[in-house]
Write a protein that holds these residues in place. Structure first.
Motif, mmCIF file in Angstrom:
data_model
loop_
_atom_site.group_PDB
_atom_site.id
_atom_site.type_symbol
_atom_site.label_atom_id
_atom_site.label_comp_id
_atom_site.label_asym_id
_atom_site.label_seq_id
_atom_site.Cartn_x
_atom_site.Cartn_y
_atom_site.Cartn_z
ATOM 1 N N TYR A 194 -33.838 -44.760 -22.857
ATOM 2 C CA TYR A 194 -34.879 -45.312 -21.973
ATOM 3 C C TYR A 194 -36.140 -45.672 -22.740
ATOM 4 C CZ TYR A 194 -31.650 -43.401 -18.609
ATOM 5 O OH TYR A 194 -30.514 -43.123 -17.918
ATOM 6 N N THR A 195 -36.518 -44.809 -23.671
ATOM 7 C CA THR A 195 -37.774 -45.057 -24.379
ATOM 8 C C THR A 195 -37.536 -45.737 -25.727
ATOM 9 O OG1 THR A 195 -37.687 -42.941 -25.522
ATOM 10 C CG2 THR A 195 -38.796 -42.956 -23.384
ATOM 11 N N GLY A 196 -36.291 -45.700 -26.222
ATOM 12 C CA GLY A 196 -36.007 -46.257 -27.542
ATOM 13 C C GLY A 196 -36.513 -45.374 -28.674
ATOM 14 N N ARG A 197 -37.126 -44.254 -28.330
ATOM 15 C CA ARG A 197 -37.660 -43.355 -29.371
ATOM 16 C C ARG A 197 -36.625 -42.317 -29.751
ATOM 17 N NH1 ARG A 197 -42.611 -42.213 -26.474
ATOM 18 N NH2 ARG A 197 -44.031 -43.957 -26.796
ATOM 19 N N ARG A 198 -36.714 -41.895 -31.006
ATOM 20 C CA ARG A 198 -35.819 -40.812 -31.424
ATOM 21 C C ARG A 198 -36.409 -39.481 -31.002
ATOM 22 N NH1 ARG A 198 -31.963 -40.982 -35.291
ATOM 23 N NH2 ARG A 198 -32.969 -39.654 -36.819
ATOM 24 N N GLU A 199 -35.557 -38.599 -30.572
ATOM 25 C CA GLU A 199 -36.046 -37.283 -30.154
ATOM 26 C C GLU A 199 -35.074 -36.212 -30.623
ATOM 27 O OE1 GLU A 199 -36.335 -37.917 -25.911
ATOM 28 O OE2 GLU A 199 -34.182 -37.669 -25.621
ATOM 29 N N ARG A 200 -35.593 -34.998 -30.666
ATOM 30 C CA ARG A 200 -34.740 -33.872 -31.047
ATOM 31 C C ARG A 200 -34.065 -33.346 -29.788
ATOM 32 N NH1 ARG A 200 -36.214 -32.113 -36.214
ATOM 33 N NH2 ARG A 200 -38.367 -32.556 -36.831
ATOM 34 N N VAL A 201 -32.750 -33.153 -29.867
ATOM 35 C CA VAL A 201 -32.043 -32.583 -28.712
ATOM 36 C C VAL A 201 -31.112 -31.470 -29.169
ATOM 37 C CG1 VAL A 201 -32.094 -34.629 -27.220
ATOM 38 C CG2 VAL A 201 -30.195 -34.327 -28.799
ATOM 39 N N MET A 202 -30.913 -30.507 -28.288
ATOM 40 C CA MET A 202 -29.910 -29.479 -28.577
ATOM 41 C C MET A 202 -28.840 -29.491 -27.504
ATOM 42 S SD MET A 202 -31.533 -25.726 -27.828
ATOM 43 C CE MET A 202 -32.967 -25.874 -28.873
ATOM 44 N N ASP A 203 -27.626 -29.217 -27.958
ATOM 45 C CA ASP A 203 -26.490 -29.137 -27.051
ATOM 46 C C ASP A 203 -26.037 -27.673 -27.063
ATOM 47 O OD1 ASP A 203 -24.176 -29.453 -25.615
ATOM 48 O OD2 ASP A 203 -23.099 -30.597 -27.162
ATOM 49 N N VAL A 204 -26.175 -27.018 -25.924
ATOM 50 C CA VAL A 204 -25.647 -25.658 -25.832
ATOM 51 C C VAL A 204 -24.146 -25.817 -25.590
ATOM 52 C CG1 VAL A 204 -25.778 -23.426 -24.669
ATOM 53 C CG2 VAL A 204 -27.831 -24.842 -24.884
ATOM 54 N N VAL A 205 -23.399 -25.827 -26.682
ATOM 55 C CA VAL A 205 -21.973 -26.139 -26.614
ATOM 56 C C VAL A 205 -21.256 -25.101 -25.760
ATOM 57 C CG1 VAL A 205 -19.867 -26.472 -27.974
ATOM 58 C CG2 VAL A 205 -22.080 -27.200 -28.890
ATOM 59 N N LYS A 206 -21.633 -23.844 -25.978
ATOM 60 C CA LYS A 206 -21.009 -22.788 -25.167
ATOM 61 C C LYS A 206 -21.787 -21.487 -25.289
ATOM 62 C CE LYS A 206 -17.792 -20.713 -28.422
ATOM 63 N NZ LYS A 206 -16.382 -20.451 -28.717
ATOM 64 N N MET A 207 -21.618 -20.646 -24.322
ATOM 65 C CA MET A 207 -22.119 -19.288 -24.395
ATOM 66 C C MET A 207 -21.256 -18.507 -23.418
ATOM 67 S SD MET A 207 -26.045 -18.258 -24.904
ATOM 68 C CE MET A 207 -26.272 -19.560 -26.066
ATOM 69 N N ARG A 208 -20.347 -17.748 -23.988
ATOM 70 C CA ARG A 208 -19.385 -17.044 -23.117
ATOM 71 C C ARG A 208 -20.113 -16.113 -22.160
ATOM 72 N NH1 ARG A 208 -15.647 -15.688 -28.273
ATOM 73 N NH2 ARG A 208 -14.701 -17.735 -28.517
ATOM 74 N N SER A 209 -19.553 -15.948 -21.011
ATOM 75 C CA SER A 209 -20.073 -15.089 -19.933
ATOM 76 C C SER A 209 -21.501 -15.422 -19.530
ATOM 77 C CB SER A 209 -19.950 -13.594 -20.278
ATOM 78 O OG SER A 209 -20.898 -13.226 -21.247
ATOM 79 N N THR A 210 -21.884 -16.668 -19.739
ATOM 80 C CA THR A 210 -23.242 -17.106 -19.400
ATOM 81 C C THR A 210 -23.166 -18.516 -18.827
ATOM 82 O OG1 THR A 210 -24.007 -15.914 -21.366
ATOM 83 C CG2 THR A 210 -25.570 -17.441 -20.350
ATOM 84 N N LYS A 211 -23.928 -18.767 -17.768
ATOM 85 C CA LYS A 211 -23.974 -20.125 -17.235
ATOM 86 C C LYS A 211 -24.904 -20.958 -18.114
ATOM 87 C CE LYS A 211 -24.329 -22.358 -12.708
ATOM 88 N NZ LYS A 211 -23.185 -23.224 -12.906
ATOM 89 N N THR A 212 -24.394 -22.086 -18.598
ATOM 90 C CA THR A 212 -25.190 -22.885 -19.533
ATOM 91 C C THR A 212 -25.411 -24.294 -18.976
ATOM 92 O OG1 THR A 212 -23.137 -23.433 -20.653
ATOM 93 C CG2 THR A 212 -24.469 -21.702 -21.645
ATOM 94 N N PRO A 213 -26.503 -24.913 -19.367
ATOM 95 C CA PRO A 213 -26.742 -26.291 -18.905
ATOM 96 C C PRO A 213 -25.787 -27.248 -19.608
ATOM 97 C CG PRO A 213 -28.456 -25.593 -20.440
ATOM 98 C CD PRO A 213 -27.577 -24.409 -20.238
ATOM 99 N N THR A 214 -25.385 -28.308 -18.931
ATOM 100 C CA THR A 214 -24.482 -29.271 -19.575
ATOM 101 C C THR A 214 -25.255 -30.415 -20.222
ATOM 102 O OG1 THR A 214 -24.209 -30.238 -17.391
ATOM 103 C CG2 THR A 214 -22.411 -28.868 -18.196
ATOM 104 N N GLN A 215 -26.487 -30.634 -19.748
ATOM 105 C CA GLN A 215 -27.244 -31.768 -20.332
ATOM 106 C C GLN A 215 -27.825 -31.372 -21.692
ATOM 107 O OE1 GLN A 215 -28.836 -29.722 -18.081
ATOM 108 N NE2 GLN A 215 -31.040 -30.035 -18.120
ATOM 109 N N PHE A 216 -28.129 -32.375 -22.506
ATOM 110 C CA PHE A 216 -28.851 -32.111 -23.754
ATOM 111 C C PHE A 216 -30.245 -31.611 -23.411
ATOM 112 C CE2 PHE A 216 -26.292 -35.633 -25.990
ATOM 113 C CZ PHE A 216 -25.436 -34.715 -26.547
ATOM 114 N N LEU A 217 -30.725 -30.644 -24.143
ATOM 115 C CA LEU A 217 -32.094 -30.161 -23.947
ATOM 116 C C LEU A 217 -32.968 -30.761 -25.043
ATOM 117 C CD1 LEU A 217 -31.331 -26.365 -23.322
ATOM 118 C CD2 LEU A 217 -31.448 -28.221 -21.646
#
Ligand code: ATP
Ligand code: MG
Length: 235
Positions: A194-217
């Motif tokens: 949307y902005t064309g800018r580069r940004e830092r993102v993290m992907d919480v690929v997994k965390m067993r026994s924990t509900k994790t977000p699916t979107q990039f943070l």
């Protein structure tokens, strides 16, 4: 399960801290903030009164002190109090004779579980930065089984660990490291469509026994270290 704060606010919010005695893998590109995250975790562990060891394969402790100062983390106080110990493998690799810990480096190659022989008996939290320095000539099969063994030994000793792996090495082994561990986070840069800018993102690929977000943070490296900007939606 007892949980240990990671020091990354957003992550601690949705996990209530990382499960004690388990291993979290951080993979990421050069300059993505792996070491800063490692130091943030080390410092946060010390603040929780955990005996912490930081195995550094690339930078020496002096550089890590300097990096920590930028965020006002008093890492020096942690080492002075005996809460934190740096194990400087980079120094040893450079054949500095007065190295604090003397080990036969060649015997270490790929033999990750041996890393546990060089940390204090009473270690409760461990950071390995970067295990990719010790994978030369391993086959993917060997890499996987040795990493599995390390993770198993860490769990047996009830050590909460953060293992850093550069993404080049991670891809070299088809990212199989992600399967061996309890939790995994990938750090990267991408272009925001949307902005064309580069940004830092993290992907919480997994965390067993924990509900994790699916979107990039999205995150920034700000005055307090790694700071997550995204609102975390767990629905
Ligand atoms: N005080 C600071 N404030 C903001 N950003 C910083 C600060 N110090 C470092 N950075 C940024 O963080 C990046 C480095 O982070 P870090 O050393 O944790 O990366 P890394 O993933 O460990 O890299 P490498 O793969 O080289 O080990 C720097 O390249 C810089 O962009
Ligand atoms: Mg680094």
């Amino acid at each position: 399960m007892k949980r240990i704060n990671t020091g990354i606010e957003g992550i601690d919010e949705f996990t209530n801290g990382f499960p004690e005695g388990r291993t979290l893998l951080i993979t990421g590109d050069a300059g993505s903030g792996k070491t800063i995250l490692g130091l943030q975790f080390a410092y946060t562990c010390c603040l929780q009164n955990l005996k912490t060891a930081y195995i550094t394969t690339e930078e020496d402790a002096e550089d890590l002190y300097i990096q920590s100062e930028a965020f006002n983390w008093d890492i020096k106080d942690c080492t002075d109090k005996g809460m934190l110990k740096f194990v400087e493998l980079a120094k040893i690799r450079a054949e500095v004779t007065e190295a604090e810990v003397k080990i036969e480096i060649d015997s270490m190659k790929g033999n990750f579980a041996k890393l546990l022989e060089i940390i204090p008996e009473d270690t409760e939290a461990l950071i390995i930065d970067n295990i990719g320095s010790y994978t030369a000539k391993l086959t993917p099969y060997d890499f996987r089984s040795r990493l599995d063994l390390l993770v198993y030994e860490l769990k047996k000793r009830n050590i909460t660990a953060l293992i850093i792996l550069d993404s080049a090495t991670s891809y070299e082994f088809n990212e199989i490291a992600l399967y061996s561990v309890y939790g995994a986070i990938k750090l990267m840069k991408r272009e925001n469509p949307y902005t064309g800018r580069r940004e830092r993102v993290m992907d919480v690929v997994k965390m067993r026994s924990t509900k994790t977000p699916t979107q990039f943070l999205t995150y920034e490296i700000g005055p307090t270290g790694i700071e997550i900007n995204s609102a975390i939606n767990l629905k």
